[in-house]
Design a protein around this motif. Structure first.
Motif, PDB file in Angstrom:
ATOM      1  N   GLY A 115       0.796  -1.235   0.000  1.00 25.76           N
ATOM      2  CA  GLY A 115       0.000   0.000   0.000  1.00 25.76           C
ATOM      3  C   GLY A 115       0.822   1.275   0.000  1.00 25.76           C
ATOM      4  O   GLY A 115       0.282   2.354   0.233  1.00 25.76           O
ATOM      5  N   LYS A 116       2.126   1.159  -0.284  1.00 26.84           N
ATOM      6  CA  LYS A 116       2.955   2.378  -0.334  1.00 26.84           C
ATOM      7  C   LYS A 116       2.648   3.157  -1.604  1.00 26.84           C
ATOM      8  O   LYS A 116       2.212   2.595  -2.612  1.00 26.84           O
ATOM      9  N   SER A 117       2.924   4.466  -1.570  1.00 26.09           N
ATOM     10  CA  SER A 117       2.587   5.315  -2.708  1.00 26.09           C
ATOM     11  C   SER A 117       3.590   5.139  -3.843  1.00 26.09           C
ATOM     12  O   SER A 117       4.683   4.614  -3.646  1.00 26.09           O
ATOM     13  N   GLN A 119       5.204   7.420  -5.132  1.00 30.65           N
ATOM     14  CA  GLN A 119       6.351   8.256  -4.777  1.00 30.65           C
ATOM     15  C   GLN A 119       7.361   7.439  -3.957  1.00 30.65           C
ATOM     16  O   GLN A 119       8.564   7.470  -4.211  1.00 30.65           O
ATOM     17  N   TRP A 120       6.863   6.695  -2.999  1.00 28.55           N
ATOM     18  CA  TRP A 120       7.724   5.844  -2.172  1.00 28.55           C
ATOM     19  C   TRP A 120       8.339   4.747  -3.040  1.00 28.55           C
ATOM     20  O   TRP A 120       9.530   4.460  -2.940  1.00 28.55           O
ATOM     21  N   SER A 135       8.208  14.949  -5.256  1.00 35.05           N
ATOM     22  CA  SER A 135       7.596  16.014  -4.452  1.00 35.05           C
ATOM     23  C   SER A 135       7.674  17.362  -5.161  1.00 35.05           C
ATOM     24  O   SER A 135       6.720  18.145  -5.136  1.00 35.05           O
ATOM     25  N   VAL A 138       5.176  17.416  -7.906  1.00 35.26           N
ATOM     26  CA  VAL A 138       3.827  17.577  -7.359  1.00 35.26           C
ATOM     27  C   VAL A 138       3.591  19.040  -7.005  1.00 35.26           C
ATOM     28  O   VAL A 138       2.546  19.611  -7.338  1.00 35.26           O
ATOM     29  N   PHE A 303      -2.158  12.299 -11.824  1.00 38.28           N
ATOM     30  CA  PHE A 303      -2.813  12.289 -10.509  1.00 38.28           C
ATOM     31  C   PHE A 303      -3.382  10.910 -10.176  1.00 38.28           C
ATOM     32  O   PHE A 303      -3.493  10.533  -9.018  1.00 38.28           O
ATOM     33  N   ILE A 306      -1.195   8.807  -8.147  1.00 43.92           N
ATOM     34  CA  ILE A 306      -1.136   9.256  -6.751  1.00 43.92           C
ATOM     35  C   ILE A 306      -2.343   8.726  -5.981  1.00 43.92           C
ATOM     36  O   ILE A 306      -2.216   8.233  -4.862  1.00 43.92           O
ATOM     37  N   VAL A 307      -3.525   8.801  -6.612  1.00 47.00           N
ATOM     38  CA  VAL A 307      -4.749   8.318  -5.956  1.00 47.00           C
ATOM     39  C   VAL A 307      -4.710   6.796  -5.809  1.00 47.00           C
ATOM     40  O   VAL A 307      -4.950   6.247  -4.730  1.00 47.00           O
ATOM     41  N   GLY A 310      -2.102   5.811  -3.378  1.00 54.14           N
ATOM     42  CA  GLY A 310      -2.203   6.446  -2.061  1.00 54.14           C
ATOM     43  C   GLY A 310      -3.348   5.923  -1.217  1.00 54.14           C
ATOM     44  O   GLY A 310      -3.206   5.727  -0.009  1.00 54.14           O
TER      45      GLY A 310
ATOM     46  N   ASP B  78       6.287   7.485   4.288  1.00 55.18           N
ATOM     47  CA  ASP B  78       5.446   7.656   3.100  1.00 55.18           C
ATOM     48  C   ASP B  78       4.237   8.533   3.420  1.00 55.18           C
ATOM     49  O   ASP B  78       3.203   8.432   2.766  1.00 55.18           O
ATOM     50  N   GLY B  81       3.012  10.662   0.467  1.00 52.25           N
ATOM     51  CA  GLY B  81       2.271   9.880  -0.522  1.00 52.25           C
ATOM     52  C   GLY B  81       0.837   9.678  -0.086  1.00 52.25           C
ATOM     53  O   GLY B  81      -0.089   9.784  -0.890  1.00 52.25           O
ATOM     54  N   PHE B  84      -0.986  13.088  -0.388  1.00 48.86           N
ATOM     55  CA  PHE B  84      -1.211  13.420  -1.809  1.00 48.86           C
ATOM     56  C   PHE B  84      -2.362  12.561  -2.351  1.00 48.86           C
ATOM     57  O   PHE B  84      -3.206  13.028  -3.101  1.00 48.86           O
ATOM     58  N   GLY B  85      -2.367  11.288  -1.962  1.00 49.90           N
ATOM     59  CA  GLY B  85      -3.419  10.385  -2.437  1.00 49.90           C
ATOM     60  C   GLY B  85      -4.788  10.800  -1.941  1.00 49.90           C
ATOM     61  O   GLY B  85      -5.778  10.724  -2.656  1.00 49.90           O
ATOM     62  N   ALA B  88      -5.626  14.342  -3.741  1.00 48.95           N
ATOM     63  CA  ALA B  88      -5.306  14.527  -5.168  1.00 48.95           C
ATOM     64  C   ALA B  88      -6.503  15.108  -5.915  1.00 48.95           C
ATOM     65  O   ALA B  88      -7.616  14.630  -5.753  1.00 48.95           O
TER      66      ALA B  88
END
Lengths: 572, 89
Positions: A115-117, A119-120, A135, A138, A303, A306-307, A310, B78, B81, B84-85, B88
């Motif tokens: 479940g990490k983003s 970005q991670w 970042s 973003v 985006f 990210i959603v 995230g 994180d 993240g 942002f999620g 967003a």
């Protein structure tokens, strides 16, 4: 070529069904190797709070509400200056081979990394500094979102004062509903009924009291609105408004979808105008590579990664649902953009005749072929007007009411976007400063604390955004800059996914299903960015921002090459 | 039967559309839980409140919260993240 709208929508549905069943499933099976028996983070880390599995239609609805905003509506409106056929082809192509793959891979990578983003994940599969670049991207994107969407909102408010009244009433209704639910503990169902009824009354009532305020005062009002809205507790405005927004989205999609399937009007809008139509900043803009700057979220969007990574990934019940939610969610948003193109294609010229002062649809078609500047109608009205005409033909809803509803739909999502964007900007700003300033002593200093204070961080983002809105160039130029940032973010996420597919999943020859769209998108957006700067499409600040993004894009390419050269990593 | 499943899909999808807004409240609630848990175990990390004996007495009632806190501590790298999620556009 006068296609009926029904045929276009049925072709869209057939294409979406085919790519989903054949291409999407192949990607899921051969690249990601979806395994329904593998535990998802929602089960593995179940805590009843952050990680909770949901039934797939619920997760799908949640994901769709998160990715669908005003952008898939606004982009196609501007892009129709190239003609409806290239626009719709780009939407379908972008959906099937880039956008949906991008969303699906970002979601599944996140599922595999607990479940990490994205970005991670970028820091994990490449190098930690890529996460830092994420970042920065973003933050830049959010500033451009503020500028572009402030222009969207003000364009609608100045063009139609009744929408301004309705939007302000909507804010008041949302605050009232939020107060009654959270402070007075009134029943949620009763409040929902009251909220929707008040919303309908606001739409009808605002026709009688249109607000006539010019652009500059609106910019000032919006500047303060963004700062305040983004700093208030979410239960006061953001949450109740988003709750009511869901009903607008649901209702708008349902009646619009039915109307444009049933109406069977011919597509009278020119199918193709010119490869070099006047689109961005009033300049002759080559369809390739500039189309992704204009049609952003309708075809693909950064985006979404990210959603998906995230929040959605933490709700997935089984990996088997990832395809229908990640891939299917993008196709559904593409369908929304298809409806926008169809609405304008069928009724756009008629609308230009009725409000733009054109003598006939032939004269309006000639104006369309001359470029965006010759339309003589506010750009966003080109969706709301034709949409209302479709509703009028099928449901006999008065055109003024239908147009006001559609404008409110776009405005409410744009206002929520401004609010949430400014919140993200605050967090991204603090994240960048915290990572940039390593010394503990410096972090405790007064200037650091001042610049990371929530009101200051919100004011900086709002100030930069509104300043860009006034000095960044024409609406279409600012919109293209936002589109470019969004698409660059998508290229970044897709490249991270491509590295994951190649190095971690070791997908062999199937890795090209991720590498080719990633490379194609990167080349397209970079070429568009270079074109944007070369022809000075926007104002000086926008050109500087575009230059920074291009520099970051080249650096990112270097990081991707380094990561791919390093070779396989251990799978998770 | 088929109509029932279509209706259930529509209901779930519509619920999902609304749940995005609920998530903002959940996030705020989680933050408040974090603060409460920190206060509760304050005496173990140098915050002189509440007294240790009260913390220890209350601990059996916050087993789930302790587990969630432990996992969240691991997720702190994180946090951007996640935010942002959540927001967003």
């Amino acid at each position: 070529m006068s296609f009926p709208t029904t045929a276009v929508i049925l072709i869209a549905l057939a294409i979406y069904a085919c790519v989903y069943l054949f291409y999407g499933r192949k990607v899921a099976r051969d690249i990601v190797k979806i395994d329904p028996t593998r535990e998802t983070p929602a089960h593995k880390l179940y805590d009843g709070v952050d990680y909770v599995p949901g039934r797939w239609p619920v997760v799908f609805g949640h994901h769709f509400a998160s990715i669908a905003g005003a952008a898939p509506i606004v982009g196609p409106i501007v892009a129709l200056a190239w003609g409806w056929l290239p626009c719709i082809l780009w939407i379908w192509f972008g959906n099937a081979f880039i956008g949906a793959i991008h969303d699906f891979l970002a979601l599944t990578a996140s599922v595999r990394y607990d479940g990490k983003s994205i970005q991670w994940t970028s820091g994990e599969v490449m190098r930690p500094r890529v996460s830092f670049i994420f970042s920065i991207f973003v933050y830049i994107t959010m500033i451009l979102v503020v500028a572009a969407f402030a222009n969207v909102v003000i364009g609608i408010f100045v063009g139609n004062g009744a929408v301004a009244t309705a939007s302000l009433l909507f804010i008041a209704i949302a605050v009232l509903i939020g107060y009654l639910i959270y402070q007075k503990k009134v029943n949620l169902v009763a409040m929902t009924v009251l909220g929707v009824a008040l919303l309908a009354a606001a739409i009808i009532g605002s026709l009688q009291i249109p607000l006539a305020i010019s652009r500059i005062p609106w910019l000032v009002i919006l500047f303060f609105y963004i700062i305040i809205a983004a700093s208030l507790p979410v239960t006061i405005l953001l949450q109740p408004r988003d709750y009511l927004n869901a009903y607008i989205l649901w209702f708008g999609l349902a009646i619009g979808g039915i109307a444009f399937i049933v109406v069977a009007a011919p597509m009278t809008w020119p199918a193709v105008t010119s490869f070099n139509a006047q689109v961005i900043g009033g300049l002759h803009s080559p369809f390739w590579p500039t189309v992704p700057l204009v049609i952003a979220c309708g075809a693909l969007s950064g985006f979404h990664a990210i959603v998906g990574s995230g929040t959605t990934s933490k709700m997935l019940d089984t990996e088997a649902h990832a395809l229908r939610i990640g891939y299917g969610g993008m196709l559904t948003e593409g369908f929304l953009s298809t409806i926008v193109v169809v609405a304008m294609g069928a009724f756009g010229l008629q609308y230009m005749v009725s409000v733009g002062g054109f003598a006939s649809t032939g004269a309006a078609a000639a104006a369309v072929s001359s470029g965006l500047g010759a339309w003589n109608v506010p750009k966003l009205a080109m969706f709301t007007g034709p949409y209302a005409m479709g509703l009028n033909q099928v449901f006999a809803i008065p055109i003024t009411v239908g147009a006001l509803f559609a404008s409110l739909w776009v405005c409410c999502f744009a206002l929520t976007t401004l609010d949430t964007t400014n919140r993200i900007s605050r967090f991204a700003w603090v994240d960048i400063l915290t990572r940039g300033v390593r010394s503990e002593a410096a972090r405790k200093s007064s200037p650091f604390r001042f610049f990371t204070y929530k009101w200051v961080a919100a004011a900086i983002a709002a100030g930069l955004g509104i300043w860009l809105a006034t000095s960044g160039g024409a609406f279409s130029a600012l919109w293209a800059a936002f589109g470019g940032a969004n698409q660059m973010l998508a290229a970044l996420a897709l490249m991270v996914s491509a590295v994951w597919v190649t190095n971690v999943l070791r997908a062999g020859k199937f890795r090209y299903a991720a590498l080719i769209p990633a490379g194609f998108l990167w080349i397209t957006v970079v070429a568009a960015g270079i074109w944007y700067i070369a022809v000075r499409a926007g104002g000086a600040p926008t050109l500087v921002i575009m230059g920074i993004m291009l520099a970051l894009a080249f650096y990112l390419l270097y990081e991707v090459v380094v990561a791919l050269k390093k070779g396989p990593k251990e799978a998770v | 039967m088929k109509l029932q499943s279509v209706w259930r899909f529509v209901k779930d999808f519509e619920g999902g559309l609304r749940s995005r807004s609920t998530e903002y409240v959940e996030f705020e609630l989680r933050e408040m839980e974090n603060i409460f848990s920190l206060l509760l175990v304050g005496s173990f990390i140098g915050i002189p409140s509440p007294p240790s004996n009260i913390s220890i007495k209350l601990m059996p009632y916050v087993v789930r919260e302790m587990y969630v806190m432990g996992r969240r501590a691991g997720d702190m790298d994180d946090i951007s993240g996640e935010i942002f999620g959540l927001f967003a556009p």
